[in-house]
Each structure stands twice: as structure tokens, then as C-alpha cells.
Scaffold this active site. Structure first.
Site, PDB file in Angstrom:
ATOM      1  N   CYS A  70      32.098  47.047  61.478  1.00  0.00           N
ATOM      2  CA  CYS A  70      32.920  46.190  62.035  1.00  0.00           C
ATOM      3  C   CYS A  70      32.888  46.284  63.614  1.00  0.00           C
ATOM      4  O   CYS A  70      33.454  45.558  64.176  1.00  0.00           O
ATOM      5  CB  CYS A  70      34.586  46.724  61.539  1.00  0.00           C
ATOM      6  SG  CYS A  70      34.936  45.801  59.887  1.00  0.00           S
ATOM      7  N   ASP A 111      45.109  45.934  57.058  1.00  0.00           N
ATOM      8  CA  ASP A 111      44.183  46.854  56.836  1.00  0.00           C
ATOM      9  C   ASP A 111      43.473  47.032  58.199  1.00  0.00           C
ATOM     10  O   ASP A 111      43.535  46.014  59.134  1.00  0.00           O
ATOM     11  CB  ASP A 111      43.018  46.589  56.074  1.00  0.00           C
ATOM     12  CG  ASP A 111      42.133  45.437  56.211  1.00  0.00           C
ATOM     13  OD1 ASP A 111      42.598  44.327  56.843  1.00  0.00           O
ATOM     14  OD2 ASP A 111      41.019  45.167  55.569  1.00  0.00           O
ATOM     15  N   SER A 133      21.358  33.844  49.896  1.00  0.00           N
ATOM     16  CA  SER A 133      20.576  34.747  50.659  1.00  0.00           C
ATOM     17  C   SER A 133      19.972  33.776  51.634  1.00  0.00           C
ATOM     18  O   SER A 133      19.552  32.973  51.251  1.00  0.00           O
ATOM     19  CB  SER A 133      20.012  35.611  49.852  1.00  0.00           C
ATOM     20  OG  SER A 133      19.117  34.907  49.193  1.00  0.00           O
ATOM     21  N   ASP A 179      45.055  38.651  57.268  1.00  0.00           N
ATOM     22  CA  ASP A 179      43.678  39.376  56.603  1.00  0.00           C
ATOM     23  C   ASP A 179      42.978  38.529  55.754  1.00  0.00           C
ATOM     24  O   ASP A 179      41.667  38.681  55.463  1.00  0.00           O
ATOM     25  CB  ASP A 179      44.123  40.604  55.940  1.00  0.00           C
ATOM     26  CG  ASP A 179      44.593  41.748  56.737  1.00  0.00           C
ATOM     27  OD1 ASP A 179      44.033  42.189  57.657  1.00  0.00           O
ATOM     28  OD2 ASP A 179      45.938  42.005  56.719  1.00  0.00           O
ATOM     29  N   SER A 203      47.449  32.140  61.437  1.00  0.00           N
ATOM     30  CA  SER A 203      48.350  33.317  61.332  1.00  0.00           C
ATOM     31  C   SER A 203      47.995  34.725  61.830  1.00  0.00           C
ATOM     32  O   SER A 203      48.515  35.849  61.545  1.00  0.00           O
ATOM     33  CB  SER A 203      49.155  33.538  60.036  1.00  0.00           C
ATOM     34  OG  SER A 203      48.250  33.834  58.949  1.00  0.00           O
TER      35      SER A 203
END
Length: 360
Positions: free
Chosen positions: A12, A221, A135, A46, A43
Site C-alpha cells: 500500500c 480498515d 492478466s 472501503d 463517500s
């Protein structure tokens, strides 16, 4: 292929800065409002939630990034754990997942096989089904998942809605970005990397299931925007909070590495994004960096009534031993986020139900 080529600045920490992303998203054209879209990108939540019946809604999310560890199999597990987490942060159940793969044609397919094996194992552990994917050939490795889950539309957890008087509960320790950055330059201890990898490969499923027994006012999270960035979004411009630094769980030697300036560019983006909303009261530089540090597959952050928070921590500590009450929500006045050096009020987490609760 060398480990250095495979493991660059990943996880991340590779995300675009929140400030830059917000400026782009706010300019996107908006079509007619769909009343069944309960949660959308406007908003800052998540995942997206779309209602299909009175008691059923679909939760959709996707996440992918470059490697942050040297082992392809471990990277696959971490990337999948991170992508699945958004479903749990909304209070949902994982149902299906699709692989997202970017892979250089010059690399061994054994590497790709190990990445996909790690991801598939986590989808299975989550109770979901790997249903396909897409992919493309690329100059660097990137992997993640598009995930679909289900949730009762009356029981969705949004990342806003915290109320003054709520306690803030964090389920995992902070510092994965800093530890992985230290590892890339050969400065991280094996113990710190082991702690970071264990955290990044632990699904938030059990925490989500456990918390459904409580009155959760808001949940998110903690991932790429760091603890403070996600906390800023949780306050939603409506409330403020106090954070108690001594109660914040920190992984391994992350604080030491931060004090030695083994930090990430993503952390500095987070500081630029949310720093003006934070007042640090006697907190050292390294602690600030840990709080800004982008987390990969980080923990859940709950806002709920204080008396329930103490029981929740007691229930969580079997699976999430670092779970802790780390702050409290207050009325909006003065700085949005105040980080205090001391601990918060004492509590007694063992009054919870502990390990007797079986969610499997």
C-alpha cells in the site's frame, strides 16, 4: 531474477496520495443517482455497496499492488488478505474473487504460480471462491483481487458515523510499511519482518465476525492512507478525537526504524494529506511516522460505545493479541485529531467472552 528486482516499493506504499486522488475523483462526471447504490466512491468508503433486495446487498471492491516482500508465495497471501479486507470493513461476507495480474513475460512462470497459490489459499480461508481473473504483460509484477461479498443493507458499516463518547478500537499493530522499507535496504531484523508478515497475512474475518455482536457506529480498515489518514476520513468533518500514543500497538522495531529515518514516500504523502488536521502533543518524530505509515493488510478500526469497546477487546485478543482501545471520539472543537503521549483511561478487556466465541 534477483530479489531486488522483484521487491521494490510495494504494498500500500505504492498507492497514489489521498489528496491527489480526491482532486481527480471530484471532477468525474456523475450520472443519474441510483437509489440502490448505498455506498459509492463519493463517500471515501472501503467498498461499493449495491442493494438487490430488502435484506441483501452486494459489496464490491478491488485492490492490487507491487510486491513488498521477497517471497512470491508470501506476496500472494498478503495481496489477497489486503483485498479481502475491504469486505470485512463493511461488515460483509466474502463470496467470489477474481485475480488481477500484471507480470513480465521474461520472468519464470513458477514465480507467478507461487503468487497465485498464495492468493488462492487466502480466498479459500475467507470462505470465498476464486472464479477467474485477468492478466496482462507488464514491466513489473503487480497482483491483487477484485472481490464480491454480501451484506445485509441494514447492517452495513460505513467509515463515518462515529459519535462523541465512542471508543476507538484498533485490531492490528502499525508499522508494516516502515518495516518493509527497512528490509529493502537490509536493516530490518528477522523478528520484525516475521511480525509484519504475520500481521499482513492475518485475515480480518474473525475481527469482523466478532464485532457484529456489538453496536459499531463506524469502521474502516487501516491501509494505504495510514492510521491518521483513515482516522481523518472516519471523523468525516463531524467529530474530533483524542489518540493515546502509549496505547497504540506497534509491530517489531518499526518505531526504531522510523527514528532512524527508514521511512516511506507514502508516509510523507499521508503527512501532506492529513497533517494539518493533527495536533501532536509531545510525540517524537518516529511516533508521528508510525501513525502516518501506509499499512498493507492493516487492522480494522472500530468506533463504538466505550462500555462495549472494553468487551470487544477482550473477545478479540485471542486472534488479535495486539487489539487495543487507542482513543476516544469527542465533539468537534479545536484540532480534529489530537495525539497525546500518555495512555487513555484504564480498562479491563478480560471481562469479554474471550476465546469461547466460535465463528467458524
Amino acid at each position: 531474477m534477483s530479489e531486488i528486482v522483484f521487491c521494490k516499493s510495494g504494498g500500500c506504499t505504492a498507492k497514489l496520495g489521498a489528496g491527489l486522488l480526491s482532486r481527480v475523483l471530484e471532477k468525474l462526471p456523475k450520472g443519474p443517482k441510483d437509489e440502490k447504490l448505498l455506498v459509492g466512491f463519493d463517500s471515501h468508503d472501503d467498498a461499493a455497496v449495491y442493494q438487490v433486495s430488502e435484506d441483501l446487498a452486494i459489496v464490491q471492491t478491488l485492490d492490487f499492488f507491487p510486491p513488498m516482500v521477497k517471497d512470491p508465495y508470501t506476496f500472494g497471501k498478503i495481496a489477497a488478505t489486503n483485498a479481502l479486507s475491504d469486505i470485512y470493513a463493511m461488515g460483509g461476507e466474502v463470496k467470489t474473487a477474481l485475480n488481477i495480474v500484471c507480470f513480465p513475460e521474461s520472468y519464470s512462470l513458477n514465480i507467478l504460480g507461487e503468487i497465485l497459490r498464495g492468493g488462492s489459499e487466502k480466498v479459500i480461508e475467507a470462505g470465498g471462491t476464486l472464479a477467474g481473473g485477468h492478466s496482462i504483460a507488464d514491466s513489473d509484477v503487480k497482483y491483487g483481487l477484485s472481490v464480491t461479498g454480501l451484506v445485509n443493507p441494514k447492517k452495513i458499516w460505513k467509515n463515518v458515523g462515529a459519535k462523541p463518547g465512542d471508543a476507538l478500537v484498533l485490531t492490528k499493530g502499525l508499522g508494516t510499511g516502515i518495516i518493509c522499507a527497512a528490509d529493502r535496504v537490509g536493516e530490518a531484523s528477522a523478528e520484525s519482518m516475521d511480525a509484519a508478515i504475520l500481521s499482513m497475512t492475518t485475515l480480518n474475518r474473525e475481527a469482523s465476525l466478532c464485532a457484529r455482536q456489538y453496536e459499531i457506529h463506524a469502521c474502516t480498515d487501516v491501509t494505504g492512507f495510514g492510521f491518521l489518514g483513515h482516522l481523518h476520513e472516519m471523523m468525516g468533518g463531524e467529530t474530533a478525537c483524542r489518540i493515546f500514543w502509549k496505547d497504540i500497538p506497534v509491530l517489531g522495531d518499526a518505531l526504531t526504524y522510523a527514528e532512524e529515518f527508514l521511512i516511506t514516500g507514502g508516509g510523507q504523502k499521508n503527512r501532506n494529506y492529513v497533517g494539518d488536521h493533527v495536533c501532536f502533543d509531545g510525540i517524537p518524530f518516529g511516533a508521528e511516522e508510525v501513525l502516518f505509515d501506509p499499512q498493507t493488510a492493516g487492522g480494522l478500526l472500530f468506533a463504538l460505545p466505550r462500555e462495549q469497546a472494553e468487551r470487544l477487546v477482550g473477545d478479540l485478543t485471542c486472534t488479535f493479541p495486539l487489539a487495543a482501545i487507542v482513543g476516544e471520539v469527542t465533539e468537534k472543537s479545536g484540532p480534529e485529531i489530537t495525539v497525546l503521549r500518555e495512555s487513555g483511561p484504564e480498562y479491563h478487556p478480560m471481562i469479554g467472552r474471550g476465546c469461547s466465541v466460535n465463528h467458524r
